[in-house]
Design an enzyme around this catalytic site. Structure first.
Site, mmCIF file in Angstrom:
data_model
loop_
_atom_site.group_PDB
_atom_site.id
_atom_site.type_symbol
_atom_site.label_atom_id
_atom_site.label_comp_id
_atom_site.label_asym_id
_atom_site.label_seq_id
_atom_site.Cartn_x
_atom_site.Cartn_y
_atom_site.Cartn_z
ATOM 1 N N LEU A 186 -6.105 3.294 -6.700
ATOM 2 C CA LEU A 186 -6.591 1.925 -6.577
ATOM 3 C C LEU A 186 -6.381 1.374 -5.170
ATOM 4 C CD1 LEU A 186 -5.458 0.248 -9.915
ATOM 5 C CD2 LEU A 186 -7.707 1.106 -9.324
ATOM 6 N N CYS A 187 -6.533 2.228 -4.182
ATOM 7 C CA CYS A 187 -6.434 1.711 -2.833
ATOM 8 C C CYS A 187 -7.530 2.321 -1.961
ATOM 9 C CB CYS A 187 -5.056 1.944 -2.240
ATOM 10 S SG CYS A 187 -4.363 3.545 -2.637
ATOM 11 N N GLY A 188 -8.750 2.313 -2.507
ATOM 12 C CA GLY A 188 -9.901 2.742 -1.734
ATOM 13 C C GLY A 188 -9.788 4.197 -1.325
#
Lengths: 139, 288
Positions: free
Chosen positions: B87-89
């Site tokens: 969930l951090c690109g």
């Protein structure tokens, strides 16, 4: 009034502490030593212990967790692994760590990291000592 | 009728997701800010330390510290710093792509991984991992750093590695982060970044307690720990920056989707009303 000098205490994770004291007492690895303005250049390792900063009759206490001190005639730089103001020492936490590491050391369990326990113990003891001195000063 | 209900549930779930991503964005921002403060706090320490080391190295002369020795041959170790969670690109992807490319070129490299994502990636591809550290973030405790330092020192001193490299994400700004590779060991004293403070006294005038070798040894291994600490914090800041951006984009998408769904919902409702009126009118007309 005696001469002052520049003192900087730096540690990772902590803001820089800058003071202009007349005397500072440091916990050198080979023994405690005091520094006043005009001290000869010295580089010493520090053990966990008490850092006393004295200026205008006032005495500030800190706990430092080992590191280095670079002393020059006009300045002192303390590179500490950690430093804590005496009033902010968590005594209960230090007591807990002291007890835990003493247990590890006395049991001498296999696989236990004795070196780490010894380090933790000396730090916790130094912390408690600083807190005690701070308490007796306030009285 | 069924359609309206369907749209309503979708609106609700999109709204929920939007709220979650917004909260996650806020958490990431707060953590980012704290991590940056820590980097800023560690910087003067590293600079002062580099100054002292430079001073000392010029005095110590030819007495080379084991961590400074340059070797012609020997193995290479690579420390890959990733996050524990997604969930951090493209944060993890970027690092791992570069790490994988490096490993393909130099298959003999010994791997050390920080973070769950990196460990899983190389495990899946059957690369041997020498040592792994998980759940280092967000605390980045000094004890962990010292553990890493000891491992790296062992590789370099006892096992005579040629070099130890680190692959981490450099924090340039909140929007730009870049995967970068640095050399941890051997330390090149000339390249240390200090303020270069020149003092007015001669270098040889120092007194040493206990002695120059002990101090040099402690200083250098402390310096290595500081470096590792910095790489970890830098990587964590980047992760939080990337997460912040990813969550911001997700929140934006959620609100766009909600607008679209609301429009669709209104249209469906209007269609139903129109249909009902048409039925009533039709019914009334039939009575006449």
């Amino acid at each position: 009034m005696s001469k002052t000098f520049k003192l900087q205490v730096v540690a990772p994770d902590h803001p820089v502490l800058a003071e202009e004291p007349t005397l500072v007492e440091l916990p050198g690895e080979v023994g405690e030593f005091g520094v006043m303005a005009g001290h000869m250049s010295l580089l010493s390792t520090l053990k966990p212990g008490t850092l006393r900063i004295i200026k205008d009759q006032q005495r500030d206490l800190y706990f430092v967790a080992g590191g280095f001190a670079e002393v020059n005639p006009a300045s002192v730089i303390v590179l500490a692994e950690e430093y804590v103001k005496a009033g902010e020492i968590d005594v209960d936490e230090a007591k807990k760590i002291k007890k835990q590491s003493e247990e590890i050391l006395s049991e001498k369990k296999e696989g236990a990291d004795l070196k780490a326990a010894l380090n933790a113990l000396s730090r916790a003891e130094a912390r408690l000592k600083v807190a005690e001195e701070f308490k007796s000063l306030k009285k | 009728m069924a359609q309206i209900k369907e749209i309503k549930t979708r609106i609700k779930s999109v709204k929920n997701i939007g709220q979650i991503t917004k909260a996650m964005k806020m958490v990431a921002s707060a953590r980012l800010k704290r991590a940056q403060e820590r980097i800023l706090g560690a910087r003067p320490y590293a600079i002062k330390m580099a100054d002292v080391m430079k001073n000392l190295a010029s005095k110590a002369g030819e007495e080379v510290h084991p961590l400074l020795s340059v070797r012609e041959e020997g193995k290479t170790a690579l420390m890959v710093i990733t996050a524990d969670r997604g969930l951090c690109g493209s944060f993890n992807t970027n690092i791992l792509r570069q790490a994988h490319a490096y490993m393909k070129e130099n298959p003999q490299t010994v791997l050390l991984t920080v973070g769950k994502k990196g460990r899983d990636f190389f495990k899946r591809r059957n690369y041997p991992i020498r040592r792994e550290w998980l759940s280092v973030f967000p605390r980045v405790a000094m004890e962990t750093v010292l553990e890493m330092r000891d491992e790296i020192e062992t590789l370099f001193i006892a096992e005579k590695f040629k070099t130890v490299k680190v692959l981490y994400t450099e924090f340039k700004s909140v929007i730009t982060q870049k995967a970068a590779m640095d050399t941890l060991l051997p330390i090149k004293v000339e390249e240390l970044q200090g303020e270069g403070q020149k003092t007015d006294y001669e270098a040889g005038d120092y007194d040493f307690e206990p002695d120059i070798e002990t101090i040099m040894e402690k200083l250098i291994s402390q310096y290595l720990a500081t470096q590792i600490h910095r790489y970890l914090l830098e990587s964590f800041s980047s992760e939080m920056g990337a997460k912040r951006n990813a969550m911001e984009a997700a929140s934006k998408n959620a609100s766009e989707m909600m607008a679209k769904l609301t429009l669709e919902f209104n249209r469906a409702r209007q269609a139903m009303i129109t249909k009902e009126i048409a039925e009533i009118v039709g019914g009334a007309a039939a009575l006449q």
